[in-house]
Design a protein around this motif. Sequence first.
Motif, PDB file in Angstrom:
ATOM      1  N   GLY A 319       0.821  -1.197   0.000  1.00 12.17           N
ATOM      2  CA  GLY A 319       0.000   0.000   0.000  1.00 12.17           C
ATOM      3  C   GLY A 319       0.861   1.255   0.000  1.00 12.17           C
ATOM      4  O   GLY A 319       1.888   1.326  -0.688  1.00 12.17           O
ATOM      5  N   ALA A 321       2.250   2.394   2.797  1.00 14.28           N
ATOM      6  CA  ALA A 321       2.939   2.397   4.092  1.00 14.28           C
ATOM      7  C   ALA A 321       4.435   2.146   3.992  1.00 14.28           C
ATOM      8  O   ALA A 321       5.146   2.276   4.987  1.00 14.28           O
ATOM      9  CB  ALA A 321       2.307   1.348   5.012  1.00 14.28           C
ATOM     10  N   GLN A 353       0.932   3.796   9.786  1.00 16.19           N
ATOM     11  CA  GLN A 353       0.262   3.455   8.526  1.00 16.19           C
ATOM     12  C   GLN A 353       0.312   1.952   8.253  1.00 16.19           C
ATOM     13  O   GLN A 353      -0.657   1.362   7.763  1.00 16.19           O
ATOM     14  CB  GLN A 353       0.914   4.211   7.368  1.00 16.19           C
ATOM     15  CG  GLN A 353       0.530   5.676   7.285  1.00 16.19           C
ATOM     16  CD  GLN A 353       1.067   6.330   6.029  1.00 16.19           C
ATOM     17  OE1 GLN A 353       2.031   5.852   5.423  1.00 16.19           O
ATOM     18  NE2 GLN A 353       0.449   7.428   5.623  1.00 16.19           N
ATOM     19  N   HIS A 357      -2.845  -0.428   7.682  1.00 15.32           N
ATOM     20  CA  HIS A 357      -2.956  -1.105   6.385  1.00 15.32           C
ATOM     21  C   HIS A 357      -3.107  -2.616   6.554  1.00 15.32           C
ATOM     22  O   HIS A 357      -3.989  -3.236   5.946  1.00 15.32           O
ATOM     23  CB  HIS A 357      -1.729  -0.783   5.538  1.00 15.32           C
ATOM     24  CG  HIS A 357      -1.679  -1.504   4.226  1.00 15.32           C
ATOM     25  ND1 HIS A 357      -2.540  -1.235   3.188  1.00 15.32           N
ATOM     26  CD2 HIS A 357      -0.871  -2.521   3.787  1.00 15.32           C
ATOM     27  CE1 HIS A 357      -2.267  -2.029   2.166  1.00 15.32           C
ATOM     28  NE2 HIS A 357      -1.275  -2.820   2.510  1.00 15.32           N
ATOM     29  N   CYS A 358      -2.277  -3.232   7.388  1.00 19.93           N
ATOM     30  CA  CYS A 358      -2.296  -4.692   7.478  1.00 19.93           C
ATOM     31  C   CYS A 358      -3.518  -5.199   8.230  1.00 19.93           C
ATOM     32  O   CYS A 358      -3.862  -6.384   8.132  1.00 19.93           O
ATOM     33  CB  CYS A 358      -1.005  -5.228   8.109  1.00 19.93           C
ATOM     34  SG  CYS A 358      -0.772  -4.796   9.831  1.00 19.93           S
TER      35      CYS A 358
END
Length: 380
Positions: A319, A321, A353, A357-358
């Motif tokens: 992404g 991040a 981030q 994201h994860c």
Amino acid sequence: MKLVLSVEPVRFPLTGIGRYTYELALRLQKSEEISDLQFFAGRSFLPSLPTASDASGSGYGLKRAVQKNFLAVEAYRLLMPILRARALKNHSDFLYHSPNYYLPPFDGKSVATFHDLSPFTWAHCHAPNLVRYLQKELRTTLDRADALITDSEYTRRELSEYFSWPIERIHTVPLASSEEFFPRDYEALKTPLARHGLVPGEYSLFVGTIEPRKNIETLLDAYARLPLSLRTRWPLILTGYYGWRNDEIHKRLEAAQREGWARYLGFVPSEDLPLLFSGARLFAFPSLYEGFGLPVLEAMSSGVPVVCSNSSSLPEVAGNAALMCDAMDVEKLTELLQRGLEDAAWRAQAITQGLVHCSAFSWQRCADETLQVYRTVMEG
């Protein structure tokens, strides 16, 4: 729904495909939608889901030797489908799912997961005997499968285009990092990391098989360009399966170790891997080609900033991040590594981030979306 799940990948060494198979099986066991779940490996059904040991056992060396013998590999390729078909002959009312490419002859519906196309697109990075075996078997899988699953949209499109396979019969189901990967307090990591000669927060990390496709020589080139004070303060630690076609890589690693800025730990026990991740100051992964790139997600889940390449599926996984660059751009990679180690503001932002994201990836989501593929196949 009745399901036969091949759990053959759940074995030493537990690589990404083995982890995927194990995590998926755990959750499918709990699904009320599956009335009968049978685990299959080799040419027999198992009484329960196996677990992978951290030792290779007496048969592992023999297996590696056999893989180097063309006649042995070819005999295995021709004989095993017959034996597997015989074992499966009374299960035509089941759906068969192979999480690891291969589909045996089967009278019922079948699904296979393709993790990447490296045996075709990166054949030079694999042992020749293995490439011949994989190419023959995977083409056979394409003839037998009712549907295919890929870990990323990149691989879905690559698979469809490479083999002219109908893309509507290929389904993207992302992987996830396991619950063992989470941020840890450095104080709690001191003792376990000391067993590997490491101090929490005092090293960069690479995790992956030591093979050309992982682009380790470029990583070593980039790390070598960092100021000596920086790379000796935060040396590069590598861990993963010993791999293949890597004599030059290991020579480079030995030279870097003598200079005091890199070290190869070998294949560490699975319970130690999350500790290595969470103790790293930076995770570096400039791979040339990935079907998914699970270590990137495991690093982010561990609260560790990531520098990786922008190749293949990695932008999907990372992404916004991670810091990313072209896999072969040594100068840019050096710049990003230095920023990843020293830029406190970016590091704080990347950790936050990355965790956000994860969180969108989970093994339960993977199981749920896999079940949806099963439904589509059974209804179709």
